[in-house]
Scaffold this motif. Structure first.
Motif, PDB file in Angstrom:
ATOM      1  N   ALA A   1     -20.638  13.188   2.961  1.00 28.39           N
ATOM      2  CA  ALA A   1     -21.935  13.466   2.337  1.00 28.39           C
ATOM      3  C   ALA A   1     -23.025  12.553   2.901  1.00 28.39           C
ATOM      4  CB  ALA A   1     -21.833  13.299   0.824  1.00 28.39           C
ATOM      5  N   ILE A   2     -22.688  11.300   3.117  1.00 26.74           N
ATOM      6  CA  ILE A   2     -23.670  10.350   3.642  1.00 26.74           C
ATOM      7  C   ILE A   2     -23.986  10.649   5.109  1.00 26.74           C
ATOM      8  CG2 ILE A   2     -23.999   7.925   4.291  1.00 26.74           C
ATOM      9  CD1 ILE A   2     -22.827   7.098   1.664  1.00 26.74           C
ATOM     10  N   GLU A   3     -22.984  11.070   5.864  1.00 23.57           N
ATOM     11  CA  GLU A   3     -23.217  11.409   7.272  1.00 23.57           C
ATOM     12  C   GLU A   3     -24.199  12.568   7.394  1.00 23.57           C
ATOM     13  OE1 GLU A   3     -22.157  10.142  10.414  1.00 23.57           O
ATOM     14  OE2 GLU A   3     -21.839   8.434   9.097  1.00 23.57           O
ATOM     15  N   LYS A   4     -24.146  13.505   6.457  1.00 19.74           N
ATOM     16  CA  LYS A   4     -25.087  14.630   6.481  1.00 19.74           C
ATOM     17  C   LYS A   4     -26.502  14.156   6.178  1.00 19.74           C
ATOM     18  CE  LYS A   4     -21.696  18.137   5.091  1.00 19.74           C
ATOM     19  NZ  LYS A   4     -21.272  19.074   4.012  1.00 19.74           N
ATOM     20  N   GLU A   5     -26.607  13.157   5.319  1.00 28.31           N
ATOM     21  CA  GLU A   5     -27.915  12.641   4.923  1.00 28.31           C
ATOM     22  C   GLU A   5     -28.505  11.723   5.993  1.00 28.31           C
ATOM     23  OE1 GLU A   5     -31.295  11.860   2.652  1.00 28.31           O
ATOM     24  OE2 GLU A   5     -29.728  13.364   2.301  1.00 28.31           O
TER      25      GLU A   5
ATOM     26  N   ASN B   1       0.773  -1.237   0.000  1.00 27.84           N
ATOM     27  CA  ASN B   1       0.000   0.000   0.000  1.00 27.84           C
ATOM     28  C   ASN B   1       0.803   1.286   0.000  1.00 27.84           C
ATOM     29  OD1 ASN B   1      -2.470  -1.413   0.087  1.00 27.84           O
ATOM     30  ND2 ASN B   1      -2.401  -1.563   2.321  1.00 27.84           N
ATOM     31  N   ILE B   2       1.980   1.272   0.582  1.00 25.15           N
ATOM     32  CA  ILE B   2       2.735   2.513   0.731  1.00 25.15           C
ATOM     33  C   ILE B   2       3.094   3.103  -0.635  1.00 25.15           C
ATOM     34  CG2 ILE B   2       5.027   1.414   0.885  1.00 25.15           C
ATOM     35  CD1 ILE B   2       5.635   3.508   3.127  1.00 25.15           C
ATOM     36  N   ASN B   3       2.846   4.374  -0.787  1.00 24.66           N
ATOM     37  CA  ASN B   3       3.119   5.110  -2.035  1.00 24.66           C
ATOM     38  C   ASN B   3       2.306   4.621  -3.227  1.00 24.66           C
ATOM     39  OD1 ASN B   3       5.110   6.745  -0.806  1.00 24.66           O
ATOM     40  ND2 ASN B   3       6.658   5.167  -1.113  1.00 24.66           N
ATOM     41  N   SER B   4       1.286   3.778  -2.975  1.00 27.22           N
ATOM     42  CA  SER B   4       0.505   3.280  -4.118  1.00 27.22           C
ATOM     43  C   SER B   4      -1.003   3.246  -3.855  1.00 27.22           C
ATOM     44  CB  SER B   4       0.985   1.886  -4.537  1.00 27.22           C
ATOM     45  OG  SER B   4       0.753   0.943  -3.523  1.00 27.22           O
ATOM     46  N   ALA B   5      -1.433   2.849  -2.661  1.00 27.77           N
ATOM     47  CA  ALA B   5      -2.868   2.852  -2.368  1.00 27.77           C
ATOM     48  C   ALA B   5      -3.354   4.303  -2.360  1.00 27.77           C
ATOM     49  CB  ALA B   5      -3.142   2.188  -1.026  1.00 27.77           C
ATOM     50  N   ARG B   6      -4.477   4.538  -3.013  1.00 29.77           N
ATOM     51  CA  ARG B   6      -5.004   5.901  -3.101  1.00 29.77           C
ATOM     52  C   ARG B   6      -6.524   5.864  -3.190  1.00 29.77           C
ATOM     53  NH1 ARG B   6      -5.587   7.606  -8.491  1.00 29.77           N
ATOM     54  NH2 ARG B   6      -4.759   9.674  -8.075  1.00 29.77           N
ATOM     55  N   GLY B   7      -7.125   7.044  -3.086  1.00 30.49           N
ATOM     56  CA  GLY B   7      -8.575   7.143  -3.106  1.00 30.49           C
ATOM     57  C   GLY B   7      -9.162   7.429  -1.735  1.00 30.49           C
ATOM     58  N   PHE B   8      -8.282   7.583  -0.734  1.00 30.05           N
ATOM     59  CA  PHE B   8      -8.748   7.795   0.637  1.00 30.05           C
ATOM     60  C   PHE B   8      -9.546   9.092   0.780  1.00 30.05           C
ATOM     61  CE2 PHE B   8      -4.739   5.337   1.021  1.00 30.05           C
ATOM     62  CZ  PHE B   8      -5.273   4.167   1.547  1.00 30.05           C
ATOM     63  N   GLU B   9      -9.092  10.144   0.115  1.00 33.82           N
ATOM     64  CA  GLU B   9      -9.795  11.434   0.213  1.00 33.82           C
ATOM     65  C   GLU B   9     -11.190  11.342  -0.400  1.00 33.82           C
ATOM     66  OE1 GLU B   9      -6.781  11.006  -1.029  1.00 33.82           O
ATOM     67  OE2 GLU B   9      -5.490  11.975   0.484  1.00 33.82           O
ATOM     68  N   LEU B  10     -11.317  10.547  -1.466  1.00 37.41           N
ATOM     69  CA  LEU B  10     -12.617  10.392  -2.101  1.00 37.41           C
ATOM     70  C   LEU B  10     -13.580   9.624  -1.191  1.00 37.41           C
ATOM     71  CD1 LEU B  10     -14.340  10.960  -4.563  1.00 37.41           C
ATOM     72  CD2 LEU B  10     -13.463   8.859  -5.603  1.00 37.41           C
ATOM     73  N   ILE B  11     -13.084   8.605  -0.520  1.00 42.26           N
ATOM     74  CA  ILE B  11     -13.916   7.873   0.445  1.00 42.26           C
ATOM     75  C   ILE B  11     -14.349   8.823   1.564  1.00 42.26           C
ATOM     76  CG2 ILE B  11     -13.994   5.998   2.125  1.00 42.26           C
ATOM     77  CD1 ILE B  11     -14.002   5.019  -0.749  1.00 42.26           C
ATOM     78  N   ASP B  12     -13.434   9.684   2.010  1.00 40.30           N
ATOM     79  CA  ASP B  12     -13.771  10.688   3.028  1.00 40.30           C
ATOM     80  C   ASP B  12     -14.911  11.584   2.549  1.00 40.30           C
ATOM     81  OD1 ASP B  12     -11.754   9.779   4.712  1.00 40.30           O
ATOM     82  OD2 ASP B  12     -10.312  11.310   4.073  1.00 40.30           O
ATOM     83  N   GLU B  13     -14.822  12.014   1.288  1.00 41.37           N
ATOM     84  CA  GLU B  13     -15.853  12.901   0.719  1.00 41.37           C
ATOM     85  C   GLU B  13     -17.212  12.203   0.683  1.00 41.37           C
ATOM     86  OE1 GLU B  13     -16.894  15.187  -3.506  1.00 41.37           O
ATOM     87  OE2 GLU B  13     -14.871  14.353  -3.174  1.00 41.37           O
ATOM     88  N   ILE B  14     -17.211  10.942   0.267  1.00 41.47           N
ATOM     89  CA  ILE B  14     -18.464  10.184   0.222  1.00 41.47           C
ATOM     90  C   ILE B  14     -19.034  10.011   1.628  1.00 41.47           C
ATOM     91  CG2 ILE B  14     -19.510   7.959  -0.342  1.00 41.47           C
ATOM     92  CD1 ILE B  14     -17.319   7.668  -2.512  1.00 41.47           C
ATOM     93  N   LYS B  15     -18.175   9.645   2.554  1.00 43.19           N
ATOM     94  CA  LYS B  15     -18.618   9.432   3.933  1.00 43.19           C
ATOM     95  C   LYS B  15     -19.210  10.699   4.520  1.00 43.19           C
ATOM     96  CE  LYS B  15     -18.947   7.302   7.938  1.00 43.19           C
ATOM     97  NZ  LYS B  15     -20.046   6.342   8.193  1.00 43.19           N
TER      98      LYS B  15
END
Length: 333
Positions: free
Chosen positions: A115-119, A99-113
């Motif tokens: 938005a869903i928490e508000k709903e 995962n180091i220096n290669s796994a990505r998309g964490f910020e996008l999951i944060d954004e989705i979460k």
């Protein structure tokens, strides 16, 4: 993308009927697609909308989200442990070699979460968000759809050692990779079908350099790599340096989810050693590669089935685990 809506609907019905229930491997409860129908009816729509905007902005993120789900499920089950940052007693899986220096998309999951928490606060798990985002990423790049069984809960810990030991590596032997799949309840058909996710996305020079210069420890390139393709790769992946240089896993149609990945393998033009060995190390896996190369519908159908199966690896259900408010950290009770 190139698929008609009617085909996607038909395929999703074929793979998993709307009322399907998936019993998890630990006997802790069921996952089912209607889990949020009453508690958060807009959850799936929110995930799809945000993922669609992200993929339109950067096609690469689709493969990243698909990989994130895979790397999560292979470590103590599909429980969003990969999303946890290091804190207190937790050492993040983000630090592991895969995962180091290669796994990505964490910020996008944060954004989705967010938005869903508000709903609908404290309702939808990060693990389910990742499963849905992986499905949506596949569809948005032209691949198959499937009905995602839901009801996973989030872990209260992570496993750095599990991430280092359980996730297949680019230089693993075929038998090692197959063993890692079998430990998760997956078989050789799942292995070949899920490897087909490499029809989109990128890999770093450091992940396949050995194939170009010293595959067997004798200073020679991998004999299973087509010479002209090897020369092309060497131009941007030198013996030293350039570790983070990115290369398409499927150079023919790198942002389209199709069967060209398998056709590349048959032409000795798989990027990673773990790709090419599907043809060179097992007669059964080679036969599957040939079938998927010739029949994209067959590949799509099996990929969807295998993704549902993978998403059912040891999920936390019922009262086990939590619904994290923030995907990067455990809840403070």
């Amino acid at each position: 993308m190139a698929r008609s809506l009617s085909f996607l609907v038909a395929l999703s019905l074929l793979v998993c009927a709307p009322l399907c229930f998936c019993r998890n491997t630990n006997g802790g409860g069921y996952l089912y697609p209607q889990f949020y129908d009453h508690s958060c009816p807009k959850a799936l729509e929110i995930v799809n909308s945000i993922v669609a905007k992200a993929v339109a902005k950067e096609a690469r993120i689709a493969a990243s989200l698909l990989r994130l789900h895979f790397h999560d499920c292979f470590v103590q089950g599909c429980d969003a442990s990969i999303l946890l940052d290091s804190s207190g007693k937790i050492t993040s899986e983000k630090r592991s070699n895969p995962n180091i220096n290669s796994a990505r998309g964490f910020e996008l999951i944060d954004e989705i979460k967010s938005a869903i928490e508000k709903e609908c606060p404290n309702t939808v798990s990060c693990a389910d968000i990742m499963a849905l985002a992986a499905r949506d990423s596949t569809v948005l790049t032209g691949g198959p759809s499937w009905v995602v069984p839901l009801g996973r809960r989030d872990s209260r810990g992570a496993s750095l050692s599990g991430s280092n030991n359980n996730i297949p590596a680019p230089n693993n032997t075929f038998q090692t990779i197959l063993t890692k799949f079998k430990r998760q309840g997956l078989d050789i058909v799942d292995l070949v079908a899920l490897s087909g996710s490499h029809t989109i996305g990128n890999s770093r020079c450091t992940s396949f350099r050995q194939r170009l210069y010293n595959q067997s420890g004798n200073g020679q390139p991998d004999v299973t790599l087509h010479p002209s393709y090897a020369a092309q790769l060497r131009s941007r992946c030198p013996r030293s340096g350039g570790d983070q240089n990115l290369f398409f896993l499927d150079f023919v149609s790198p942002t389209k989810f199709d069967s060209s990945y398998f056709k590349n393998l048959l032409a000795s033009k798989g990027l990673l050693s773990s790709d090419q060995i599907l043809v060179t190390s097992s007669a059964q896996s080679k036969q599957l590669v040939q079938q998927y190369a010739e029949n994209v519908e067959l590949f799509f159908q099996q990929f969807a089935k295998s993704m549902i199966k993978m998403g059912n690896i040891s999920p936390l259900t019922g009262s086990r685990g939590d619904i994290r408010k923030h995907c990067r950290k455990i809840n403070q009770n």
